[in-house]
Design a protein around this motif. Structure first.
Motif, PDB file in Angstrom:
ATOM      1  N   ALA A 161      31.446  37.927  47.692  1.00 26.26           N
ATOM      2  CA  ALA A 161      32.124  38.234  48.950  1.00 26.26           C
ATOM      3  C   ALA A 161      33.598  38.499  48.652  1.00 26.26           C
ATOM      4  CB  ALA A 161      31.987  37.087  49.947  1.00 26.26           C
ATOM      5  N   GLY A 162      34.164  39.442  49.381  1.00 24.51           N
ATOM      6  CA  GLY A 162      35.575  39.764  49.226  1.00 24.51           C
ATOM      7  C   GLY A 162      35.986  40.730  50.320  1.00 24.51           C
ATOM      8  N   ASN A 163      37.265  41.053  50.380  1.00 25.60           N
ATOM      9  CA  ASN A 163      37.741  41.882  51.494  1.00 25.60           C
ATOM     10  C   ASN A 163      38.402  43.183  51.078  1.00 25.60           C
ATOM     11  OD1 ASN A 163      40.079  40.864  50.395  1.00 25.60           O
ATOM     12  ND2 ASN A 163      40.874  39.978  52.286  1.00 25.60           N
ATOM     13  N   LYS A 164      38.565  43.415  49.770  1.00 31.74           N
ATOM     14  CA  LYS A 164      39.264  44.627  49.336  1.00 31.74           C
ATOM     15  C   LYS A 164      38.687  45.136  48.022  1.00 31.74           C
ATOM     16  CE  LYS A 164      43.729  43.283  51.370  1.00 31.74           C
ATOM     17  NZ  LYS A 164      45.126  42.897  51.077  1.00 31.74           N
ATOM     18  N   PRO A 165      38.821  46.452  47.769  1.00 33.59           N
ATOM     19  CA  PRO A 165      38.378  46.982  46.478  1.00 33.59           C
ATOM     20  C   PRO A 165      39.078  46.320  45.299  1.00 33.59           C
ATOM     21  CG  PRO A 165      38.778  48.778  48.031  1.00 33.59           C
ATOM     22  CD  PRO A 165      39.295  47.518  48.676  1.00 33.59           C
ATOM     23  N   ASN A 166      40.361  45.947  45.481  1.00 36.87           N
ATOM     24  CA  ASN A 166      41.109  45.436  44.328  1.00 36.87           C
ATOM     25  C   ASN A 166      40.707  44.032  43.898  1.00 36.87           C
ATOM     26  OD1 ASN A 166      42.282  43.910  46.333  1.00 36.87           O
ATOM     27  ND2 ASN A 166      44.351  44.710  46.057  1.00 36.87           N
ATOM     28  N   LEU A 194      33.113  33.812  45.855  1.00 41.18           N
ATOM     29  CA  LEU A 194      34.271  34.532  46.378  1.00 41.18           C
ATOM     30  C   LEU A 194      34.960  35.291  45.246  1.00 41.18           C
ATOM     31  CD1 LEU A 194      35.718  31.750  48.715  1.00 41.18           C
ATOM     32  CD2 LEU A 194      34.096  33.580  49.293  1.00 41.18           C
ATOM     33  N   ALA A 195      35.128  36.593  45.446  1.00 40.77           N
ATOM     34  CA  ALA A 195      35.694  37.442  44.396  1.00 40.77           C
ATOM     35  C   ALA A 195      37.056  36.952  43.904  1.00 40.77           C
ATOM     36  CB  ALA A 195      35.781  38.883  44.895  1.00 40.77           C
ATOM     37  N   PRO A 196      37.988  36.563  44.784  1.00 40.04           N
ATOM     38  CA  PRO A 196      39.279  36.083  44.264  1.00 40.04           C
ATOM     39  C   PRO A 196      39.134  34.864  43.358  1.00 40.04           C
ATOM     40  CG  PRO A 196      39.438  36.574  46.617  1.00 40.04           C
ATOM     41  CD  PRO A 196      37.986  36.636  46.264  1.00 40.04           C
ATOM     42  N   SER A 197      38.172  33.998  43.663  1.00 40.10           N
ATOM     43  CA  SER A 197      37.985  32.806  42.831  1.00 40.10           C
ATOM     44  C   SER A 197      37.367  33.163  41.488  1.00 40.10           C
ATOM     45  CB  SER A 197      37.100  31.791  43.571  1.00 40.10           C
ATOM     46  OG  SER A 197      37.731  31.345  44.758  1.00 40.10           O
ATOM     47  N   PHE A 198      36.478  34.161  41.459  1.00 41.17           N
ATOM     48  CA  PHE A 198      35.956  34.637  40.175  1.00 41.17           C
ATOM     49  C   PHE A 198      37.097  35.155  39.307  1.00 41.17           C
ATOM     50  CE2 PHE A 198      31.691  35.343  42.319  1.00 41.17           C
ATOM     51  CZ  PHE A 198      30.998  34.447  41.518  1.00 41.17           C
ATOM     52  N   LEU A 199      37.970  35.949  39.906  1.00 38.25           N
ATOM     53  CA  LEU A 199      39.069  36.537  39.134  1.00 38.25           C
ATOM     54  C   LEU A 199      40.110  35.497  38.726  1.00 38.25           C
ATOM     55  CD1 LEU A 199      39.647  39.884  41.077  1.00 38.25           C
ATOM     56  CD2 LEU A 199      38.401  39.519  38.935  1.00 38.25           C
ATOM     57  N   ALA A 200      40.138  34.368  39.450  1.00 36.15           N
ATOM     58  CA  ALA A 200      41.063  33.288  39.085  1.00 36.15           C
ATOM     59  C   ALA A 200      40.479  32.386  38.004  1.00 36.15           C
ATOM     60  CB  ALA A 200      41.409  32.461  40.329  1.00 36.15           C
ATOM     61  N   GLY A 201      39.262  32.694  37.552  1.00 39.86           N
ATOM     62  CA  GLY A 201      38.640  31.900  36.495  1.00 39.86           C
ATOM     63  C   GLY A 201      38.170  30.541  36.950  1.00 39.86           C
ATOM     64  N   SER A 202      37.867  30.392  38.239  1.00 40.83           N
ATOM     65  CA  SER A 202      37.428  29.100  38.772  1.00 40.83           C
ATOM     66  C   SER A 202      36.126  28.652  38.124  1.00 40.83           C
ATOM     67  CB  SER A 202      37.234  29.211  40.289  1.00 40.83           C
ATOM     68  OG  SER A 202      36.490  28.130  40.790  1.00 40.83           O
ATOM     69  N   LEU A 245      37.036  43.079  44.608  1.00 43.43           N
ATOM     70  CA  LEU A 245      35.585  43.212  44.410  1.00 43.43           C
ATOM     71  C   LEU A 245      35.235  44.111  43.230  1.00 43.43           C
ATOM     72  CD1 LEU A 245      34.572  43.346  48.156  1.00 43.43           C
ATOM     73  CD2 LEU A 245      33.661  41.734  46.484  1.00 43.43           C
ATOM     74  N   VAL A 246      35.952  45.196  43.040  1.00 43.58           N
ATOM     75  CA  VAL A 246      35.643  46.094  41.921  1.00 43.58           C
ATOM     76  C   VAL A 246      35.926  45.413  40.577  1.00 43.58           C
ATOM     77  CG1 VAL A 246      36.109  48.344  40.871  1.00 43.58           C
ATOM     78  CG2 VAL A 246      36.001  48.126  43.364  1.00 43.58           C
ATOM     79  N   PRO A 247      37.077  44.750  40.384  1.00 43.27           N
ATOM     80  CA  PRO A 247      37.278  44.016  39.129  1.00 43.27           C
ATOM     81  C   PRO A 247      36.246  42.908  38.913  1.00 43.27           C
ATOM     82  CG  PRO A 247      39.370  44.333  40.260  1.00 43.27           C
ATOM     83  CD  PRO A 247      38.310  44.756  41.210  1.00 43.27           C
ATOM     84  N   THR A 248      35.865  42.196  39.977  1.00 44.94           N
ATOM     85  CA  THR A 248      34.855  41.154  39.834  1.00 44.94           C
ATOM     86  C   THR A 248      33.545  41.749  39.334  1.00 44.94           C
ATOM     87  OG1 THR A 248      35.836  39.812  41.591  1.00 44.94           O
ATOM     88  CG2 THR A 248      33.535  39.392  41.057  1.00 44.94           C
ATOM     89  N   ALA A 249      33.164  42.888  39.875  1.00 42.84           N
ATOM     90  CA  ALA A 249      31.943  43.555  39.427  1.00 42.84           C
ATOM     91  C   ALA A 249      32.029  43.908  37.947  1.00 42.84           C
ATOM     92  CB  ALA A 249      31.688  44.805  40.268  1.00 42.84           C
ATOM     93  N   GLU A 250      33.188  44.374  37.514  1.00 43.85           N
ATOM     94  CA  GLU A 250      33.332  44.753  36.104  1.00 43.85           C
ATOM     95  C   GLU A 250      33.241  43.535  35.188  1.00 43.85           C
ATOM     96  OE1 GLU A 250      36.131  47.470  33.148  1.00 43.85           O
ATOM     97  OE2 GLU A 250      36.691  47.202  35.254  1.00 43.85           O
ATOM     98  N   VAL A 251      33.832  42.415  35.602  1.00 40.54           N
ATOM     99  CA  VAL A 251      33.731  41.197  34.785  1.00 40.54           C
ATOM    100  C   VAL A 251      32.277  40.757  34.680  1.00 40.54           C
ATOM    101  CG1 VAL A 251      34.418  38.797  34.553  1.00 40.54           C
ATOM    102  CG2 VAL A 251      36.059  40.460  35.417  1.00 40.54           C
ATOM    103  N   LEU A 252      31.552  40.747  35.785  1.00 43.19           N
ATOM    104  CA  LEU A 252      30.143  40.353  35.771  1.00 43.19           C
ATOM    105  C   LEU A 252      29.330  41.240  34.837  1.00 43.19           C
ATOM    106  CD1 LEU A 252      29.614  39.686  39.591  1.00 43.19           C
ATOM    107  CD2 LEU A 252      29.480  37.962  37.779  1.00 43.19           C
TER     108      LEU A 252
END
Length: 675
Positions: free
Chosen positions: A372-377, A343-351, A379-386
């Motif tokens: 998986a995610g529901n918004k560009p804000n 889940l993209a929000p969990s990736f960005l939360a550093g889970s 999913l796009v940052p998650t892609a950049e971190v990966l």
């Protein structure tokens, strides 16, 4: 051979029943097949790596006066969230816990303040005896099947619990064991005196897992201090720009049904409201020229090309599709693997749990991460971190537009994106920019609701306008789940629609994989020839028989023996201990996930027992016996037997440990004693 009075004629069994030869059928009170395992329930209650991301179990109407979901308190809702709230797999630890530093021969900086024991002799005296994983050659095909693992064969030192006849699977693979004295296979390396430098050098290239995010970067993510220049700029670019000169336009969604009502075309946030309202009402039928989606083909020339035609693809799978299972499938012929949905929000939360899903074994030659995610804000940052963290060890990122789980769908993620084309376009283009050279793939279903398929309209846009590098389509709607067979005629229609668009735009074709019901070599290649896909992503077929990849590669149906299946279980145990650990906690984590895998594999009916081939994935098996007692054991739907199979390799399960299947239809003899 069953006795005459126990035989059942195959012809008396109802349609949809596996055609098992009469001599293997067992007579019960009636010749009805066993209950068909509820794959919908398993999917709804999927818990990825124990993260508890299962679907909420809303109470059924009329259930004896139980509170409805909306009438429950916040505390009651929290307690009930997740269909499998009763599935708790707490870590099993040693009774006396040894300090990790001392266990590895180092001094503990905390000294007397350390809350763990520093007494190695006391720890070894209290520690359970060493385990030994038997070879399959030691097993027989009849009771009691295997060797007695309860006896220590060669006491070592002054501690009877250390067995020098054992072999540590981690030491055997990489030449060292990071668990030291805590290892349950201690006798396999405690006597060595030195580490195996040859194995260590080889493991540096081939044995160690990859894709570990650093602790410092996890802290930056949690604190929202991780630098994301590409995502920041892209999100700024797509942010609606309000016009100062034009008066604000009020959009009245309630008037859409009025005859002759034509709303003015607003801008900014009002326009986004119009788009999203129309998307929900029309299923994206009228948004093909939306201003906020790309209107020219977007192809990123720097992307690595994905040459997937003719390759086998193991689908991303929740819970069971972990790294050890993927290693097993790779050994059996899977070319492309993908981690469990994150889940993209969990990736960005550093889970930590979420980031563990990107872990990769070197044997995975083509590996992707599914998000998986529901918004560009998000999913796009998650892609950049990966892309920044793993530029050379992720071969592709897969955007999940097909997950049907209620918890995901209701948040606007997964298959919900199929009814929001404007948003989906912004997500795909943004993720492409953020990923750099790493290709983006998209996985979707035929549509959300039955009778309203829209994949044939979305897929050409994904391929040519938004620039995805590959696509997968599962041949069912979100609403349909597994209630009917996958629609491969419609998959063919989608493939043809994409090819027509690619020819019109003079673009190189991208790989398209289909999915649904592939359960044999004949199934697989028949679906490829019929639909024109480049391959079939295999999900349930691999869960039930991981060797399906061997069948596909060799274009044959494999009448695998019980001993060969046991050999694969031993491989899984070996891979599990290397991944989860060889200490007490790791051994029982391996046991848990082995039982999860067996909760699907028991459903395999040996093809040597069938009157006709190929087998069908949705055929139900009547009660039957195998060609020997071991084969009968491996076909048992009793979850207690799955635990027994785990004990054949991992020793007795602790008294505090138990296994509960994902859904009770997976095991007729469950904790409630139903027979």
């Amino acid at each position: 051979m069953a006795s005459g009075e126990n035989k059942v004629k195959t012809s008396t069994l109802p349609p949809g029943t596996a055609p098992i030869k009469a001599e293997f059928l067992l007579q019960r009170s009636s010749p009805q097949p066993l209950a068909n395992p509820d794959d919908d329930a398993a999917e709804r209650g999927a818990q990825s790596s124990g993260r508890g991301t299962g679907d909420r179990a809303d109470p059924e109407p009329g259930t004896g006066g139980k509170k409805s979901w909306k009438n429950k308190s916040k505390a009651e809702k929290r307690a009930q969230r997740g269909q499998n709230t009763g599935r708790r797999f707490g870590k099993v630890r040693d009774e006396l816990e040894l300090c990790w530093r001392v266990a590895n021969g180092a001094a503990c900086d905390l000294g007397t303040e350390c809350r763990f024991s520093h007494d190695i002799d006391a720890y070894l005296a209290a520690k359970p005896q060493d385990l030994r994983i038997p070879y399959v050659s030691e097993f027989s095909e009849s009771l009691p099947f295997g060797p007695d693992l309860s006896a220590v064969s060669k006491p070592h030192l002054r501690h009877p619990n250390v067995d020098t006849a054992t072999q540590c699977p981690i030491f055997a693979e990489v030449g060292e064991c990071r668990y030291g004295y805590k290892c349950r296979f201690l006798g396999g390396h405690v006597q060595e005196g030195s580490e195996d430098e040859t194995k260590k050098a080889h493991a540096a290239l081939t044995g160690h897992e990859m894709n570990f995010i650093g602790a410092e970067n996890q802290k930056r993510l949690r604190a929202k201090r991780y630098p994301l220049p590409i995502a920041t700029q892209y999100l700024r670019d797509i942010e609606p720009k309000p016009t100062k000169s034009a008066p604000p336009v009020v959009f009245d969604a309630s008037r859409l049904d009025e005859p002759g009502y034509t709303p003015e075309v607003p801008t900014g946030e009002a326009k986004m409201e119009v788009d999203e309202t129309l998307e929900k009402r029309t299923g994206d039928q009228n948004l093909e020229a939306a201003e906020d989606t790309p209107d020219v083909p977007v192809r990123f020339s720097e992307k690595k090309r994905l040459n997937w035609k003719g390759k086998t693809y193991l689908a991303p799978l929740t819970t069971v599709g972990n790294l050890p299972f993927r290693r097993l499938c790779v050994k059996l012929g899977a070319d492309i693997t993908c981690g469990e949905m994150g889940l993209a929000p969990s990736f960005l939360a550093g889970s930590r749990e979420e980031w563990s899903l990107v872990r990769r074994h070197p044997s995975e030659t083509m590996f992707g991460v599914q998000v998986a995610g529901n918004k560009p804000n998000v999913l796009v940052p998650t892609a950049e971190v990966l892309a920044k963290e793993f530029p050379n060890t992720i071969d592709f990122v897969d955007l999940n537009c097909g997950c049907p789980i209620d918890l995901v769908f209701k948040a606007g993620s997964g298959s919900a994106l199929m009814d929001a084309a404007g948003k989906l376009g912004r997500i795909v283009v943004g993720m492409q920019k953020a990923l750099g050279e790493i290709p983006l793939t998209v996985k979707m279903r035929t549509g959300v609701k039955d009778g309203k398929n829209n994949a044939h309209k979305l897929m050409p846009r994904v391929a040519t306008e938004w620039g995805a590098s590959a696509m997968t389509i599962h041949g069912r709607t979100r609403q349909q789940r597994y209630t009917r067979l996958a629609d491969w005629d419609y998959i063919k229609q989608c493939v043809e629609a994409v090819k027509v668009k690619e020819e019109e735009e003079d673009l190189a074709p991208i790989p398209i994989f289909g999915g649904g019901d592939a359960f044999s070599s004949q199934d697989y290649w028949g679906k490829v020839d019929h639909s024109g896909v480049d391959g079939v992503m295999i999900a349930r077929g691999a869960l039930i028989k991981p060797w399906v990849f061997t069948e596909v590669k060799e274009r044959r149906e494999w009448d695998i023996s019980a001993r060969e299946r046991l050999d694969l279980i031993r491989d899984y145990v070996d891979f599990g201990l290397n991944h989860f650990g060889s200490d007490t906690t790791g051994v029982n984590a391996t046991r848990r996930y082995l039982c999860e895998a067996l909760s699907f594999q028991y459903r395999y009916v040996p093809i040597g027992l069938l009157e006709t081939l190929p087998p069908k994935i949705n055929e139900r098996a009547p009660a039957f016996k195998g060609r020997n007692e071991l084969e009968t054991l491996l076909a048992s739907p009793d979850s207690n037997d799955w635990v027994k199979i785990s004990e054949m390799f991992l020793g007795p399960s602790p008294a505090s440990w138990s296994f509960t299947p994902k859904h009770k239809s997976n095991a007729y003899n469950n904790e409630e004693g139903q027979g």
